[in-house]
Design a protein around this motif. Structure first.
Motif, mmCIF file in Angstrom:
data_model
loop_
_atom_site.group_PDB
_atom_site.id
_atom_site.type_symbol
_atom_site.label_atom_id
_atom_site.label_comp_id
_atom_site.label_asym_id
_atom_site.label_seq_id
_atom_site.Cartn_x
_atom_site.Cartn_y
_atom_site.Cartn_z
ATOM 1 N N ARG A 231 -32.693 -94.387 15.276
ATOM 2 C CA ARG A 231 -32.437 -94.263 16.713
ATOM 3 C C ARG A 231 -33.218 -93.096 17.303
ATOM 4 N NH1 ARG A 231 -26.722 -92.053 17.991
ATOM 5 N NH2 ARG A 231 -27.775 -90.306 16.964
ATOM 6 N N ASP A 232 -33.227 -91.976 16.570
ATOM 7 C CA ASP A 232 -33.800 -90.763 17.146
ATOM 8 C C ASP A 232 -35.307 -90.648 16.930
ATOM 9 O OD1 ASP A 232 -31.216 -90.190 17.855
ATOM 10 O OD2 ASP A 232 -30.832 -88.926 16.111
ATOM 11 N N GLN B 223 -33.929 -99.296 9.086
ATOM 12 C CA GLN B 223 -35.246 -99.141 9.702
ATOM 13 C C GLN B 223 -35.611 -100.323 10.580
ATOM 14 O OE1 GLN B 223 -38.062 -98.154 6.594
ATOM 15 N NE2 GLN B 223 -36.871 -96.381 5.943
ATOM 16 N N HIS B 224 -34.993 -101.455 10.303
ATOM 17 C CA HIS B 224 -35.240 -102.638 11.117
ATOM 18 C C HIS B 224 -35.047 -102.346 12.600
ATOM 19 C CE1 HIS B 224 -35.514 -107.036 11.628
ATOM 20 N NE2 HIS B 224 -34.585 -106.902 12.551
ATOM 21 N N TYR B 225 -34.041 -101.537 12.903
ATOM 22 C CA TYR B 225 -33.742 -101.250 14.308
ATOM 23 C C TYR B 225 -34.862 -100.467 14.979
ATOM 24 C CZ TYR B 225 -29.109 -103.147 13.704
ATOM 25 O OH TYR B 225 -28.071 -104.012 13.481
ATOM 26 N N ALA B 226 -35.573 -99.676 14.216
ATOM 27 C CA ALA B 226 -36.710 -98.954 14.794
ATOM 28 C C ALA B 226 -37.956 -99.830 14.794
ATOM 29 C CB ALA B 226 -36.977 -97.677 14.002
ATOM 30 N N ASP B 227 -38.241 -100.425 13.642
ATOM 31 C CA ASP B 227 -39.504 -101.130 13.481
ATOM 32 C C ASP B 227 -39.591 -102.379 14.354
ATOM 33 O OD1 ASP B 227 -39.855 -99.187 11.596
ATOM 34 O OD2 ASP B 227 -39.540 -100.490 9.869
ATOM 35 N N PHE B 228 -38.492 -103.082 14.502
ATOM 36 C CA PHE B 228 -38.502 -104.338 15.247
ATOM 37 C C PHE B 228 -37.781 -104.190 16.582
ATOM 38 C CE2 PHE B 228 -39.413 -105.293 10.921
ATOM 39 C CZ PHE B 228 -40.287 -106.360 10.948
ATOM 40 N N GLU B 229 -37.840 -103.004 17.110
ATOM 41 C CA GLU B 229 -37.158 -102.693 18.369
ATOM 42 C C GLU B 229 -37.460 -103.717 19.456
ATOM 43 O OE1 GLU B 229 -37.726 -98.588 19.982
ATOM 44 O OE2 GLU B 229 -37.802 -99.650 21.888
ATOM 45 N N ILE C 153 -31.567 -100.008 20.080
ATOM 46 C CA ILE C 153 -30.602 -99.231 19.302
ATOM 47 C C ILE C 153 -30.325 -97.889 19.976
ATOM 48 C CG2 ILE C 153 -32.273 -98.057 17.835
ATOM 49 C CD1 ILE C 153 -28.899 -99.575 16.729
ATOM 50 N N SER C 154 -31.189 -97.506 20.885
ATOM 51 C CA SER C 154 -30.952 -96.249 21.604
ATOM 52 C C SER C 154 -29.767 -96.391 22.557
ATOM 53 C CB SER C 154 -32.214 -95.848 22.367
ATOM 54 O OG SER C 154 -32.653 -96.914 23.183
ATOM 55 N N ASP C 155 -29.431 -97.628 22.895
ATOM 56 C CA ASP C 155 -28.238 -97.895 23.696
ATOM 57 C C ASP C 155 -27.001 -97.613 22.836
ATOM 58 O OD1 ASP C 155 -27.199 -99.792 26.210
ATOM 59 O OD2 ASP C 155 -25.970 -99.963 24.396
ATOM 60 N N HIS D 40 -26.051 -108.882 14.829
ATOM 61 C CA HIS D 40 -26.397 -107.843 13.864
ATOM 62 C C HIS D 40 -26.374 -108.381 12.437
ATOM 63 C CE1 HIS D 40 -26.693 -104.380 16.628
ATOM 64 N NE2 HIS D 40 -25.914 -105.131 17.386
ATOM 65 N N LEU D 41 -25.535 -109.373 12.195
ATOM 66 C CA LEU D 41 -25.568 -110.002 10.879
ATOM 67 C C LEU D 41 -26.919 -110.693 10.661
ATOM 68 C CD1 LEU D 41 -24.332 -110.961 8.227
ATOM 69 C CD2 LEU D 41 -23.425 -112.957 9.443
ATOM 70 N N ILE D 42 -27.361 -111.402 11.674
ATOM 71 C CA ILE D 42 -28.669 -112.060 11.570
ATOM 72 C C ILE D 42 -29.776 -111.024 11.360
ATOM 73 C CG2 ILE D 42 -30.394 -113.383 12.860
ATOM 74 C CD1 ILE D 42 -28.073 -114.941 14.129
ATOM 75 N N PHE D 43 -29.713 -109.928 12.116
ATOM 76 C CA PHE D 43 -30.710 -108.868 11.921
ATOM 77 C C PHE D 43 -30.691 -108.362 10.490
ATOM 78 C CE2 PHE D 43 -30.118 -107.586 16.651
ATOM 79 C CZ PHE D 43 -30.900 -108.655 17.039
ATOM 80 N N MET D 44 -29.503 -108.193 9.945
ATOM 81 C CA MET D 44 -29.405 -107.695 8.570
ATOM 82 C C MET D 44 -30.061 -108.665 7.593
ATOM 83 S SD MET D 44 -25.656 -105.947 8.021
ATOM 84 C CE MET D 44 -26.112 -105.352 6.384
ATOM 85 N N ILE D 45 -29.862 -109.942 7.839
ATOM 86 C CA ILE D 45 -30.448 -110.931 6.930
ATOM 87 C C ILE D 45 -31.970 -110.926 7.059
ATOM 88 C CG2 ILE D 45 -30.622 -113.401 6.445
ATOM 89 C CD1 ILE D 45 -27.654 -113.616 7.276
ATOM 90 N N TRP D 46 -32.441 -110.886 8.286
ATOM 91 C CA TRP D 46 -33.899 -110.796 8.468
ATOM 92 C C TRP D 46 -34.454 -109.561 7.768
ATOM 93 C CZ3 TRP D 46 -34.323 -111.759 14.500
ATOM 94 C CH2 TRP D 46 -34.093 -113.109 14.744
#
Lengths: 233, 233
Positions: free
Chosen positions: A123-124, A188-194, A205-207, B178-184
């Motif tokens: 996030r940060d 890292q998915h949340y950063a990389d695939f933002e 994810i910053s929300d 978020h479950l789908i994101f985790m799987i991806w």
DNA sequence: AAGGATTCTGACCATTTGGTCAAAAGAAAC
DNA sequence: GTTTCTTTTGACCAAATGGTCAGAATCCTT
């Protein structure tokens, strides 16, 4: 696979030895040097994390840092030097969360805390995450040696800790390496695939709301999985 | 964030209308056209998935496909056209595993089967995974519209299915997106970060032993989590 | 075998880009 | 205020790269 290197394999430790700028090195660094180098590295992080090493241009980095190209090249002789300096500056931060995993803590809590630290980092510092992601995706031409060296040492050590937890029956019997991979991947998915997440969720994810939902989902899955049941209650 | 587009935002559907090659389009495609286009796209997938759009060069793609640059440009006028064609050719394959998620199946089994399909795709088509990863990482300049359109439709639909499962108590109450994101994240990680995994494990996901371990770990975590307990037995 | 369509190539061009350099401009020390 | 060291700049260069084009080579049909 491809053989053509994006960048010659240069170990991160070599940078210090190399005189990589025209600015004087004999004496202490000037106020201006410190300020300019910082703003260059800030700008470079943005550019490299968006376009990768090849895609980023010195002109763009200079422009983003508010200076001209030759001026930038006064501080960093070559494009490689900027890239290396940015990677180096970000690496420690990236390894710290795993280092903090304590062997003598409560296993599930330690794992949860690690997940949360990684999620906060995504996030940060999403750009830092993307910088590493791009580097690895492209075959880790620069970080390659770090992966098999510094990182492997750390991961082997922490994997041993987790393995012991599993052997002692304090967590489920799972492969520690793949568990670590899962934690890296999901956080890292949340950063990389933002961009993708924002397109599907309408928020990144910053929300703070999304952050909380992500955190809750990760906790549930990593602790209990999707199966229903009243294991602890 | 960055404003400079890597590539003008061109919807994937526009390609067909555009005459993007010098090869005749009025008549049916020649044997040679079919063969050459295929080998160009194969080569382009390798190059783009390694170096990204900017980093890849027409010369390299041509060379890998065993032809000269002007020859390649006879089939695809511009670099963009090659990139678009590669993305398009790979997109369907990428969406299929999620499409196959059945609302009226056994929820945990459906989720497990989806995870396995994705994992197999990462093993069998790592370059395709990396191509998308690079595209998204760089802000999805081309796939942007697909993300908010085609993909969002599909994901919304399947998320609704998963949400219902959760509401009916057939799986744990978790956020379906978020479950789908985790799987991806967890499955594609094996393709996208192959270099890192190989450095730490000494083997890639293409190694059948590692594949089995990965599959087992994913199953355990996604079903039961790391906590010990005898929920079903 | 002829003739037209398709495919392929070398030569070429314009732009971008990493990088250099001499000299001007600016700080800092005295 | 002068001198010395540091910083900045415009002009410039060479290599890489996307793309064009006229014509040569090849393929396919009849």
């Amino acid at each position: 696979m491809s053989s053509q290197p994006v960048l010659d394999g240069v170990a991160l430790n070599e940078i210090d030895l190399d005189r990589h700028s025209r600015a004087s090195l004999t004496k202490k660094r000037t106020r201006i040097q410190v300020e300019k180098e910082r703003s260059i590295l800030d700008a470079a992080l943005e550019e490299f994390s968006t376009f990768g090493f090849r895609g980023a241009t010195i002109d763009q980095i200079a422009s983003r840092a508010g200076m001209t190209k030759p001026n930038l090249l006064y501080y960093f002789r070559r494009k490689q030097d900027i890239y290396l300096a940015v990677l180096r500056r970000t690496l420690d931060m990236w390894l710290r969360p795993l280092e903090a995993l304590e062997a003598d803590g409560h296993p599930p809590k330690e794992i949860l805390a690690y997940i949360n630290r990684k999620l906060e980092l995504s996030r940060d510092n999403p750009t830092a995450s993307r910088l590493f992601a791009l580097e690895i995706l492209q075959g880790a031409p620069v970080l390659g040696e770090v992966l098999g060296g510094q990182l492997k040492l750390l991961v082997d050590q922490k994997a041993a800790v987790i393995r012991r937890w599993a052997e002692e029956g304090r967590i489920a019997p799972i492969d520690p390496y793949h568990l670590i991979f899962m934690i890296w991947a999901t956080t890292q998915h949340y950063a990389d695939f933002e961009v993708q997440i924002r397109a599907l969720l309408g928020a990144a994810i910053s929300d703070s709301e999304q952050f909380d939902t992500a955190k809750a989902t990760l906790s549930t899955i990593f602790m209990d999985g999707v199966l229903t049941g009243n294991r602890h209650g």
